[in-house]
Design an enzyme around this catalytic site. Structure first.
Site, PDB file in Angstrom:
ATOM      1  N   SER A 136       0.996  -1.113   0.070  1.00  0.00           N
ATOM      2  CA  SER A 136       0.030   0.073   0.116  1.00  0.00           C
ATOM      3  C   SER A 136       0.858   1.525  -0.126  1.00  0.00           C
ATOM      4  CB  SER A 136      -0.929   0.176   1.380  1.00  0.00           C
ATOM      5  OG  SER A 136      -1.361   1.231   1.460  1.00  0.00           O
ATOM      6  N   TYR A 149      -1.312  -0.752  10.553  1.00  0.00           N
ATOM      7  CA  TYR A 149      -1.514  -1.061   9.060  1.00  0.00           C
ATOM      8  C   TYR A 149      -0.397  -0.546   8.177  1.00  0.00           C
ATOM      9  CZ  TYR A 149      -3.638  -1.281   4.626  1.00  0.00           C
ATOM     10  OH  TYR A 149      -4.031  -1.349   3.298  1.00  0.00           O
TER      11      TYR A 149
HETATM   12  P1  NDP Z   1     -11.971  -5.750   0.791  1.00  0.00           P
HETATM   13  O1  NDP Z   1     -12.231  -5.517   2.189  1.00  0.00           O
HETATM   14  O2  NDP Z   1     -12.941  -5.477  -0.234  1.00  0.00           O
HETATM   15  O3  NDP Z   1     -11.252  -7.363   0.573  1.00  0.00           O
HETATM   16  C1  NDP Z   1     -10.452  -7.957   1.576  1.00  0.00           C
HETATM   17  C2  NDP Z   1     -10.378  -9.130   1.208  1.00  0.00           C
HETATM   18  O4  NDP Z   1      -9.464 -10.100   2.224  1.00  0.00           O
HETATM   19  C3  NDP Z   1     -11.630  -9.942   1.324  1.00  0.00           C
HETATM   20  O5  NDP Z   1     -11.631 -10.974   0.234  1.00  0.00           O
HETATM   21  C4  NDP Z   1     -11.547 -10.801   2.630  1.00  0.00           C
HETATM   22  O6  NDP Z   1     -12.111 -11.984   2.687  1.00  0.00           O
HETATM   23  C5  NDP Z   1      -9.847 -11.189   2.719  1.00  0.00           C
HETATM   24  N1  NDP Z   1      -9.411 -11.147   4.160  1.00  0.00           N
HETATM   25  C6  NDP Z   1      -9.226 -10.362   5.135  1.00  0.00           C
HETATM   26  N2  NDP Z   1      -9.020 -11.092   6.210  1.00  0.00           N
HETATM   27  C7  NDP Z   1      -9.015 -12.328   5.914  1.00  0.00           C
HETATM   28  C8  NDP Z   1      -8.258 -13.499   6.611  1.00  0.00           C
HETATM   29  N3  NDP Z   1      -8.107 -13.411   7.834  1.00  0.00           N
HETATM   30  N4  NDP Z   1      -8.326 -14.585   5.908  1.00  0.00           N
HETATM   31  C9  NDP Z   1      -8.479 -14.678   4.594  1.00  0.00           C
HETATM   32  N5  NDP Z   1      -9.018 -13.849   3.902  1.00  0.00           N
HETATM   33  C10 NDP Z   1      -8.969 -12.598   4.471  1.00  0.00           C
HETATM   34  O7  NDP Z   1     -10.435  -4.768   0.533  1.00  0.00           O
HETATM   35  P2  NDP Z   1      -9.431  -4.662  -0.573  1.00  0.00           P
HETATM   36  O8  NDP Z   1      -9.938  -5.300  -1.899  1.00  0.00           O
HETATM   37  O9  NDP Z   1      -9.447  -3.259  -0.813  1.00  0.00           O
HETATM   38  O10 NDP Z   1      -8.059  -5.111  -0.070  1.00  0.00           O
HETATM   39  C11 NDP Z   1      -7.218  -6.073  -0.759  1.00  0.00           C
HETATM   40  C12 NDP Z   1      -5.820  -5.749  -0.336  1.00  0.00           C
HETATM   41  O11 NDP Z   1      -5.587  -4.604  -0.737  1.00  0.00           O
HETATM   42  C13 NDP Z   1      -5.632  -5.770   1.089  1.00  0.00           C
HETATM   43  O12 NDP Z   1      -4.363  -6.189   1.362  1.00  0.00           O
HETATM   44  C14 NDP Z   1      -5.397  -4.274   1.437  1.00  0.00           C
HETATM   45  O13 NDP Z   1      -4.513  -3.920   2.250  1.00  0.00           O
HETATM   46  C15 NDP Z   1      -4.764  -3.768  -0.073  1.00  0.00           C
HETATM   47  N6  NDP Z   1      -4.955  -2.392  -0.338  1.00  0.00           N
HETATM   48  C16 NDP Z   1      -6.460  -1.855  -0.383  1.00  0.00           C
HETATM   49  C17 NDP Z   1      -6.170  -0.503  -0.813  1.00  0.00           C
HETATM   50  C18 NDP Z   1      -7.764   0.272  -0.650  1.00  0.00           C
HETATM   51  O14 NDP Z   1      -7.722   1.523  -0.751  1.00  0.00           O
HETATM   52  N7  NDP Z   1      -8.681  -0.375  -0.767  1.00  0.00           N
HETATM   53  C19 NDP Z   1      -5.285   0.173  -0.873  1.00  0.00           C
HETATM   54  C20 NDP Z   1      -4.000  -0.285  -0.944  1.00  0.00           C
HETATM   55  C21 NDP Z   1      -3.932  -1.656  -0.593  1.00  0.00           C
HETATM   56  P3  NDP Z   1     -13.180 -12.528   3.779  1.00  0.00           P
HETATM   57  O15 NDP Z   1     -13.478 -11.428   4.518  1.00  0.00           O
HETATM   58  O16 NDP Z   1     -14.179 -13.341   3.253  1.00  0.00           O
HETATM   59  O17 NDP Z   1     -12.095 -13.501   4.679  1.00  0.00           O
HETATM   60  C1  8X3 Z   2      -5.072   1.367   1.768  1.00  0.00           C
HETATM   61  C2  8X3 Z   2      -4.708   2.774   1.423  1.00  0.00           C
HETATM   62  O1  8X3 Z   2      -4.324   5.256   2.177  1.00  0.00           O
HETATM   63  O2  8X3 Z   2      -6.020   4.034   3.085  1.00  0.00           O
HETATM   64  O3  8X3 Z   2      -4.176   0.692   1.963  1.00  0.00           O
HETATM   65  O4  8X3 Z   2      -3.967   3.388   3.581  1.00  0.00           O
HETATM   66  S1  8X3 Z   2      -4.764   4.195   2.708  1.00  0.00           S
END
Ligand code: NDP
Ligand code: 8X3
Length: 250
Positions: A136, A149
């Site tokens: 991120s 985080y």
């Molecule tokens: P979502 O919340 O939409 O998706 C997160 C996914 O992670 C879900 O499918 C969830 O599945 C899974 N997950 C969470 N905890 C667990 C666990 N303990 N075991 C298995 N699966 C898990 O968020 P995003 O799609 O945005 O996030 C995806 C990735 O991208 C993350 O690593 C996040 O940190 C990263 N990211 C996101 C950004 C944003 O602005 N959205 C920016 C930068 C990075 P379930 O709950 O079914 O287990």
């Molecule tokens: C998610 C992006 O800017 O919310 O990783 O930390 S931010």
């Protein structure tokens, strides 16, 4: 020959979009996450031939081992690991944060990611495969409330670079993808289900979409085999950096 991607966190957001993008490009996908009913729906939507599902918590060693041990023989040859499952919990400064939230973020974003990578590495080396890790912008740019985080995502970035060094000469590619604001369920999860807070964050900002990041992953994964993207940072045009803060006496 059809390639297989193992995508964690495919029940929502970036992971679900990645499953769709890779299947759309002719790959097979092992889709994982905790919510089995969402995985079932994804498989029904994208096709039973193209998607195999594994419901497990990446923070639960025994559940992960059982899920991987149960992978049918014809799904065991993984060409690409997408370590996408992850979450942020809480927006408060460190002094007001919940220790349980910190533990969960570390167990999921760090320990779970490392454990899965460790388990799949021998096969990835044998196949000269690839790993894409979801870091991120929070890994690089600190902000109030980012504390653990951001720390977990800095770990993911540095672990990715370290893997590159260790895997020198194996042909395995490793990429750290570092997005800024992407509209997914990320903020509702982070705020404990506060949809209004999520809507307020993204309103008028034209954030990146999960499909934007999925397309980027597919691009990274389909580059010629002699090319490695080490780190890739993306933001919506509407997001940029702010300066330092100064606490003044009096
Ligand atoms: P979502 O919340 O939409 O998706 C997160 C996914 O992670 C879900 O499918 C969830 O599945 C899974 N997950 C969470 N905890 C667990 C666990 N303990 N075991 C298995 N699966 C898990 O968020 P995003 O799609 O945005 O996030 C995806 C990735 O991208 C993350 O690593 C996040 O940190 C990263 N990211 C996101 C950004 C944003 O602005 N959205 C920016 C930068 C990075 P379930 O709950 O079914 O287990
Ligand atoms: C998610 C992006 O800017 O919310 O990783 O930390 S931010």
């Amino acid at each position: 020959m059809t390639q297989t991607a193992f995508i964690t966190g495919a029940t929502s957001g970036i992971g679900a979009a990645a499953a769709e993008a890779f299947v759309g490009a002719g790959w097979r996908v092992v889709a994982t996450g905790r919510r089995a009913e969402r995985l079932d729906a994804l498989r029904a939507r994208l096709g039973e031939e193209a998607v195999h599902t594994l419901a497990f918590d990446v923070a639960d060693d025994a559940a992960m081992a059982a899920a991987l041990d149960g992978l049918p023989a014809d799904w065991q040859a993984i060409d690409l690991l997408v370590n996408n499952a992850g979450l942020a919990l809480g927006t408060k400064p460190a002094q007001d944060a919940r220790m349980d939230d910190w533990r969960t973020m570390i167990a999921t974003n760090v320990t779970g990611l490392v454990a899965l990578t460790h388990r799949l590495l021998p096969g990835l080396i044998a196949r000269r495969g690839a790993i894409i890790n979801l870091s991120s912008v929070a890994a690089t740019y600190p902000y109030v409330g980012g504390n653990v985080y951001g720390g977990t995502k800095a770990f993911v970035e540095q672990f990715s670079l370290g893997l590159r060094s260790d895997l020198h000469g194996t042909g395995v590619r490793v990429t750290s993808i570092e997005p800024g604001m992407v509209e997914t369920e990320f903020t509702t999860v982070r705020t404990g289900g506060d949809q209004a807070a999520s809507d307020a964050l993204y309103r008028g900002a034209e954030p990146m979409t999960a499909a934007d990041i999925a397309a980027t992953m597919l691009w990274v994964a389909t580059l010629p085999a002699h090319l490695n993207i080490n780190r890739l940072e993306l933001m919506p045009v509407s997001q940029s950096f702010a300066g330092f803060q100064v606490a003044r006496a009096g």
